[in-house]
Design a protein around this motif. Sequence first.
Motif, short mmCIF file in Angstrom:
data_model
loop_
_atom_site.label_atom_id
_atom_site.label_comp_id
_atom_site.label_asym_id
_atom_site.label_seq_id
_atom_site.Cartn_x
_atom_site.Cartn_y
_atom_site.Cartn_z
N ARG A 8 -8.93 21.04 54.99
CA ARG A 8 -8.41 20.80 53.65
C ARG A 8 -9.51 20.25 52.74
O ARG A 8 -10.34 19.45 53.18
CB ARG A 8 -7.24 19.81 53.69
N LYS A 9 -9.52 20.70 51.50
CA LYS A 9 -10.49 20.23 50.52
C LYS A 9 -9.80 20.13 49.17
O LYS A 9 -8.98 20.97 48.81
CB LYS A 9 -11.68 21.20 50.42
N ALA A 10 -10.12 19.07 48.42
CA ALA A 10 -9.47 18.86 47.12
C ALA A 10 -10.42 18.15 46.17
O ALA A 10 -11.30 17.38 46.59
CB ALA A 10 -8.20 18.04 47.28
N THR A 11 -10.24 18.43 44.89
CA THR A 11 -10.95 17.73 43.82
C THR A 11 -9.91 17.12 42.88
O THR A 11 -8.95 17.78 42.50
CB THR A 11 -11.86 18.69 43.03
N LYS A 12 -10.11 15.85 42.54
CA LYS A 12 -9.10 15.15 41.73
C LYS A 12 -9.76 14.11 40.83
O LYS A 12 -10.75 13.47 41.23
CB LYS A 12 -8.08 14.46 42.64
N ILE A 13 -9.21 13.96 39.64
CA ILE A 13 -9.57 12.85 38.75
C ILE A 13 -8.69 11.67 39.12
O ILE A 13 -7.46 11.76 39.08
CB ILE A 13 -9.37 13.23 37.27
N LEU A 14 -9.32 10.55 39.50
CA LEU A 14 -8.56 9.40 39.98
C LEU A 14 -7.64 8.85 38.89
O LEU A 14 -8.04 8.66 37.74
CB LEU A 14 -9.50 8.30 40.45
N GLU A 15 -6.41 8.58 39.28
CA GLU A 15 -5.42 8.00 38.37
C GLU A 15 -5.37 6.48 38.47
O GLU A 15 -4.67 5.82 37.72
CB GLU A 15 -4.04 8.59 38.67
N SER A 16 -6.10 5.93 39.45
CA SER A 16 -6.22 4.48 39.59
C SER A 16 -7.51 4.19 40.34
O SER A 16 -8.13 5.10 40.92
CB SER A 16 -5.03 3.89 40.35
N ASP A 17 -7.95 2.95 40.31
CA ASP A 17 -9.17 2.58 41.04
C ASP A 17 -8.98 2.82 42.53
O ASP A 17 -7.89 2.62 43.08
CB ASP A 17 -9.50 1.10 40.81
N LEU A 18 -10.06 3.25 43.17
CA LEU A 18 -10.03 3.51 44.60
C LEU A 18 -11.07 2.64 45.28
O LEU A 18 -12.26 2.70 44.95
CB LEU A 18 -10.32 5.00 44.87
#
Length: 288
Positions: free
Chosen positions: A114-124
């Motif tokens: 599995r591979k994904a790209t995402k703009i974080l919606e909260s601090d990680l």
Amino acid sequence: MLMRKKAYKIITGIIILLLAFQNIVLAQEANQDSTNNTSDLPWDKFSFTFGGFLADLSSRAIIGSNRMGLGLSINLEDALGLDVSGLVIRSNAMYRFGNNNRHAARIEYFGFKRKATKILESDLEIGDIVIPIGSETTSIYNLQIIKANYDYSFLQDERINFGASFGLYIMPLTLKIESTTAISENTHFVAPLPVIGLRSDFLLAPRLFMKQSAEVLYLKIGDFKGTIMDVNINIEYNIWNHIGLGAGFNYYRLTLEADGGDDYPLFELEGYMELSYAGMLFYGRYYF
């Protein structure tokens, strides 16, 4: 989340108890007219299967020192945008041996990528580093499981093949998280884990079989803990000589927790990993 975990445990426990009870009852009935002529029995000498299914996936990870309150603790699907369903590939090869064909060696593989790209919606948070909200992250989560089993059939006649199994799991795993700020966390480990199980095959009609298996593990060595549950219920039909098709249900759950270090070189893990999936499996098989 807690209720979901309890539900999984209750459901899988009920399935295993039902399978065990059904096997015992049918085994006692079949034992009354069992035969020693293995050449007339319908059980394969050799088989190879290959298939896959779209499964509902749920996974969580803590990377780093969980005891010290550090590390990354996330639901991988929610935090990183990984798909909640994915294609799981599963295949196995089996060979029976011995004068009465009651012994069998089995090698099995299943895995997914599995591979994904995402703009974080909260601090990680990753350890003592924070990837801020709005950062773009790229995540890779690959898991492969290679299993070697030895099976022994306690009961084997023209209607039923019932036995127990012992095996070892070997699991290469990759979880990699990268952000636009060039921060990356990458963990790999291979953990040989033993499992025990029950397996039963029933001849329902000419060329039609029902096959069930359940394997479990609970292992604690020092600071390492691991649990595995793998339940399969399949229907197979031999459409031609040496060629068959199968379909069934597979439920799998894995949890691993370790502090790593040199004391346990076989368990190359620091942190916590949890994975579960369930889905309908479809496969083809070659046999003789």
